[in-house]
Design an enzyme around this catalytic site. Structure first.
Site, PDB file in Angstrom:
ATOM      1  CD  GLU A 429    -103.444 -57.530 102.552  1.00  0.00           C
ATOM      2  OE1 GLU A 429    -103.205 -58.632 103.042  1.00  0.00           O
ATOM      3  OE2 GLU A 429    -103.045 -57.195 101.435  1.00  0.00           O
ATOM      4  CD  GLU A 509     -97.726 -55.976 103.930  1.00  0.00           C
ATOM      5  OE1 GLU A 509     -97.643 -56.749 102.959  1.00  0.00           O
ATOM      6  OE2 GLU A 509     -98.581 -56.090 104.838  1.00  0.00           O
TER       7      GLU A 509
HETATM    8  C1  GAL Z   1     -99.669 -58.467 102.004  1.00  0.00           C
HETATM    9  C2  GAL Z   1    -100.167 -58.887 103.364  1.00  0.00           C
HETATM   10  C3  GAL Z   1     -99.164 -59.695 104.115  1.00  0.00           C
HETATM   11  C4  GAL Z   1     -98.570 -60.750 103.242  1.00  0.00           C
HETATM   12  C5  GAL Z   1     -97.941 -60.117 102.053  1.00  0.00           C
HETATM   13  C6  GAL Z   1     -97.393 -61.124 101.085  1.00  0.00           C
HETATM   14  O1  GAL Z   1    -100.732 -58.264 101.173  1.00  0.00           O
HETATM   15  O2  GAL Z   1    -100.518 -57.795 104.146  1.00  0.00           O
HETATM   16  O3  GAL Z   1     -99.826 -60.282 105.205  1.00  0.00           O
HETATM   17  O4  GAL Z   1     -99.570 -61.613 102.829  1.00  0.00           O
HETATM   18  O5  GAL Z   1     -98.894 -59.405 101.342  1.00  0.00           O
HETATM   19  O6  GAL Z   1     -96.553 -62.041 101.656  1.00  0.00           O
END
Ligand code: GAL
Length: 985
Positions: A429, A509
């Site tokens: 990010e 993620e």
């Molecule tokens: C993503 C990020 C993580 C964490 C997650 C939400 O955008 O890469 O570091 O923030 O969201 O918990």
């Protein structure tokens, strides 16, 4: 060496040795971990210019263990109003948590003048024989210092460094002395490097990884590179070890004894994979040193838009892992790392993304040995620039080129010899920018054997994989068909669009595990299995980043960002793991383990469909069992013969005659459960470890009407039940609300159903009885329940029918008014539950039920919850989420029994064939749950509150993901439930 205000320089450091591989060898190492002297100062000047001098008097300083983060230790903050408080402090001098925001003004590369600076001093004795006059004879190594360290030995400055989660080394040269030496390290909390480290985690300064002195023999190898490959067609392994000095490469098991730099083709070697982590141990021998070689043969490639390892596709079942310990932060010990790896293996996890920085190198060593694929992420995230409209983002500014390439170089050179490392991730990010091209080229130059990933640049020009976070199931399915829309800013049909569509996809993620959840894990896995474009996914995230603190009464609790008197804060967003901060498993981990289980078992009639979900292993190591249960009580069990299945192969077998006969002979609701187990203990789990489970109903008799003692029910003038079977009760009353979960609350203004419940007032229903009609053995109560100020309502009826040995209850409900279009801007109100709430005497202690269990389950999280008969204490039915919220539900309940000393045993059965209900039982109300800030706020209210629900909505993962799918919501349509209440004893 260090210019003025070096901590605000975009340079990464000065005076350091060239980065190189992390190795172990038989050369002496002196650990400098231990008790140091420590002094905290309010500005970067630290405790003054004399601190590095060997004769400086530090006797009045604090003692501090190293490695550590000083904000988690009991240290003095001399300028604070209260200089000494128990750690962790909950003010600006303690650990600070932000999600995306920088905790300082966006003014790169400068940082505030309030820059807490920790001077660390260690007096140590050099073992005899270490000094032999060579300037490169001894190396001082730091495995990780957050965020900027300046280092002196015996008053001589060695240099400084940034890049918190990466090692740096100095030649100590003539600064080192025989006998006593004094090492001084000045650590600044904030530096230019902090702008590159905005990784949604606690800001934790300090020397948090090992400090070591390495003795380097004359002519020692400095850097080495182990490069391997494996040819699936021939089983031939390729091996080449390069080093900056001559030496011999020995791998006794393979009969290898060749000079460094020799390319070997080795027939019939076994490949390395996460499933079968076959390592060959070897040595790189030079005149005075034997360096350990840990060799795994594997080839990673991308072909036809698929990610292949050793020629075969892989589907990574992954988790994102931050390094975190509730007391030690990122100063992890090996036991915690090992516990993580083992728990991942037990949960069927095959891959870990090291979000968002290289972990301690020992963790990778464990992944090599125990078997986990690693997506290795560089220590780089510039997320906070989003608040400046990405103005000044370092990844788009050549002034930062040195710092960025330094981080990539240190990452790749440290870890490229690790067989477990599958992919490199350039950053998390950080927006897009001109610098990524150079970073990508640098990875290729230093490695070139692994694909490179960067998720955030919509062109994906510098990425070998397409990747996203948190797509909905529908969007994911479209990606599987290579039919996704072009990302914003990318012209449909443009070369970037066409290229991206040809890439494999990695779900970096998904399934945000914040609070109670995530839901839909099984659905995501089904979609991921639907297309060979998918290389797998990584749940966010492994462990809650909660820190163990004490409240005013001394009670320990898990603190999160909002427990600290500092703004900005990311609040509770750090509590989003599959494990609680103390590493006990949350229900989400149990669900994940059931979904990630490598052997798929589905019961279809009397057939069992078996799917070997391993990428490379056949099923020779698996034993299959069956068991038949009637109403949850075991009637027969045995082995299930399943032919050997190749990786990714499937077959179907008939249940054995014995199982079918047992089912025919049994009464009630008869289920078969088939399980797959490891034959031998795999090393990370006990014998019999379950690697797959499936269930199916074989037959079912219509439910029997239970009989018990005479019901003698007492109702008040509003038709509310007051006493039954001699028990004082409250209700049952219609209930539409639950204590919001983190996922109900959504993120910001997005997907926040909880806000609509609060806006209309589902938590404060007013009940009005419309009519009470009494018959000889029947009572019909009709009513309307609605929040103040609202026109929407639930209209309902409760029909009680008494017979000689029990009482039937029929609940019917319908929704009237503007549920679908409220005047509050929340277009539709989607109630979290529809059911009844009943208050019972607090003496009820245990619940036995036939339904799904033993753990909690929700509409979109049932894979781990098997149909069976379970018993639990009411207290054990509660999941102690560190932020109290709805928990402990059980879907698919057929019957339940409550018992307590001196109280009649109370039975609740679903009356209709095939009907089930949800239940929760707790010693406090949903309202108490919502009000509580921490688990210790919850008090036994003297009643057991039993919810018997037609339905409760699913969990989803909207705290950072898509809205809960419609099918997991409670529809606002007429619905009902028929129950029978009986008592005995
Ligand atoms: C993503 C990020 C993580 C964490 C997650 C939400 O955008 O890469 O570091 O923030 O969201 O918990």
């Amino acid at each position: 060496m260090s210019g003025p205000r070096y901590w605000e320089s975009t340079a990464p450091g000065a005076g350091r040795r060239a980065p190189r591989a992390w190795t172990t060898s038989d050369a002496p190492v002196l650990s400098l971990n231990g008790t140091w002297r420590f002094r905290l100062s309010p500005t970067a000047a630290g405790a003054g210019p004399r601190v590095p001098e060997p004769d400086f008097d530090d006797s009045g300083w604090d003692e501090l263990r190293v490695p550590s983060h000083w904000v988690l230790e009991d240290v003095t903050v001399p300028w604070a109003a209260e200089p000494r408080l128990p750690a962790p402090r909950r003010d600006e001098h303690g650990p600070l948590y932000t999600n995306t925001a920088f905790p300082f003004p966006v003014d790169p590369p400068r940082v505030p003048q309030e820059n807490p600076t920790g001077d660390h001093r260690l007096r140590f004795t050099l073992p005899p024989g270490w000094l032999d006059g060579r300037p490169d004879a001894v190396v001082l190594r730091f495995q990780g210092v957050d965020s900027c360290a300046r280092v002196w030995l015996n008053g001589t400055e060695l240099g400084w460094s940034t890049g918190s989660r990466l090692p740096f080394e100095f030649d100590v040269g003539t600064a080192l002395r025989e006998g006593t030496n004094v090492l001084a390290v000045r650590v600044h909390r904030w530096s230019a490097g902090s702008y590159l480290e905005d990784q949604d985690m606690w800001w934790l300064p300090g020397i948090f990884r090992d400090v070591e002195l390495l003795h380097r023999p004359a002519g020692a190898v400095d850097d080495l590179r182990v490069s391997t490959g494996w040819d699936a067609a021939t089983g031939t392994g390729r091996l080449r070890v390069d080093a900056d000095r001559p030496g011999r490469v020995l791998v006794p098991e393979l009969g290898v004894d060749v000079p460094v730099g020799t390319t070997l083709r080795l027939p019939e070697v076994e490949p390395w994979s996460a499933e079968v982590p076959r390592l060959y141990r070897g040595t790189l021998r030079t005149a005075h040193e034997a360096i350990d070689l840990v060799i795994g043969f594997r080839t990673v490639s991308i072909e036809d838009g698929r990610l292949l390892v050793n020629g075969s596709p892989v589907l990574l079942r992954g988790v994102n892992r931050h390094e975190h310990h509730p007391r030690r932060g990122r100063a992890l010990d090996r036991a915690t790392m090992l516990a993580d790896v083992r728990a991942m293996k037990r949960a069927g996890v095959t891959a870990v993304r090291t979000s968002h920085y290289p972990p301690h190198p020992e963790f990778l060593r464990l992944c090599d040995e125990i078997g986990l694929w690693v997506v290795l992420e560089c220590d780089l995230e510039t997320h906070g620039f989003v608040y400046a409209g990405w103005e000044g983002n370092p990844v788009d500014d050549p002034a930062w080129a040195g710092a960025l390439t330094d981080r990539v170089r240190r990452t790749v050179l440290r870890d490229r010899n690790s067989p477990s490392v599958l992919l490199w991730s350039l950053a998390n990010e950080s927006g897009s920018g001109s610098q990524f091209a150079a970073l990508r080229a640098l990875v290729d130059e230093l490695d070139g054997e692994r694909p490179v990933l960067y998720e955030r640049d919509p062109t994906y020009r510098h990425s070998d994989l397409f990747a996203l976070m948190y797509p909905s199931l529908e969007d994911l399915a479209a990606i599987g068909r290579r039919a996704e829309p072009a990302p914003a800013g990318v012209e449909p049909g443009s070369p970037d669009d066409v290229r991206r569509r040809g890439l494999p996809f990695l779900l970096v993620e998904y399934a945000h595990a914040m609070g109670n959840g995530p839901g839909s894990l099984a659905e995501y896995q089904r979609v991921l299995g639907s297309s060979d474009r998918f290389a797998g996914g990584f749940v966010w995230e492994w462990v809650d980043h909660g820190l163990t603190a004490r409240d005013e009464r001394g009670t320990e609790f898990t603190m999160h960002g909002a427990d600290v008197a500092f703004r900005p804060t990311g609040g509770r967003f750090c509590l989003d793991g599959l494990l609680f901060a103390d590493r006990t498993a949350s229900p989400g981990l149990h669900e994940l383990a059931a979904v990630y289980a490598p052997v798929g078992l589905a019961v279809e009639g009397t057939r069992v469909v078996v799917r070997n979900g391993h990428d490379v292993r056949d099923t020779a190591h698996v034993r299959f069992r069956w068991r038949v249960e009637a109403d949850g009580r075991r009637v027969a069990e045995g082995d299930l013969a399943v032919p050997l299945l190749a990786p990714r192969a499937r077959t179907a077998v008939e249940l054995p005659e014995e199982a079918r006969a047992a089912a025919q002979g049994a009464r009630g609701e008869v289920w078969v459960t088939v399980t797959a187990h490891d034959r031998e203990p795999p090393g990370w789990a006990p014998g019999g470890h379950v690697v797959g489970t499936g269930q199916g109903r074989l037959r079912s008799d219509p439910p029997r009407r239970r009989s018990g003692t005479a019901p003698e029910a007492g109702f008040d003038e509003h038709g509310a039940l007051r006493r039954v079977f001699g028990i004082a009760v409250d209700g049952p009353r219609p209930d539409l609300w639950r204590a919001p979960t983190e996922n109900d609350r959504g993120q910001g203004s997005r997907n926040t159903d909880a806000a609509s419940w609060a806006a209309v007032g589902l938590d404060r229903l007013r009940h009005r009885v419309l009519d009470v009609v009494r018959g000889p053995r029947e009572l019909l109560v009709t009513g309307r329940s609605a929040p103040a100020a609202q026109a929407l309502a639930l209209v309902w009826s409760l029909r009680w029918t008494l017979d000689a040995d029990g009482l039937d209850l029929e609940f019917r409900a319908g929704f009237t008014g503007p549920w679908d279009d409220t005047p509050h801007g929340h277009h539709a109100v989607s109630p979290p539950r529809l059911g009844l709430r009943l208050g019972l005497p607090g003496g009820y202690r245990a619940v036995e039920w036939f339904g799904r269990g033993p753990g909690e389950s929700y509409a979109d999280s049932t894979t781990a919850a098997l149909v069976g008969r379970y018993v639990a204490d009411v207290d054990a039915l509660q999941t102690p989420y560190p932020v109290p919220q709805e928990n402990g539900n059980h879907v698919g309940t057929r019957s339940l029994v409550l018992t307590g000393p001196g109280l009649p045993t109370l039975h609740v059965d679903a009356l209709d064939a095939g009907a089930t209900f949800d239940f929760t039982a707790r010693r406090w109300t949903s309202e108490d749950l919502e009000r509580a800030r921490h688990p210790q706020d919850l008090r036994d209210g003297g009643r057991v509150w039993l919810n018997l629900d037609v339905a409760q909505r699913g969990l989803g993962s909207a705290s950072c993901g898509p809205a809960l799918p419609e099918r997991h919501r409670v529809p606002t349509v007429p619905a009902g439930l028929r129950l029978r209440l009986t008592a005995s004893g």
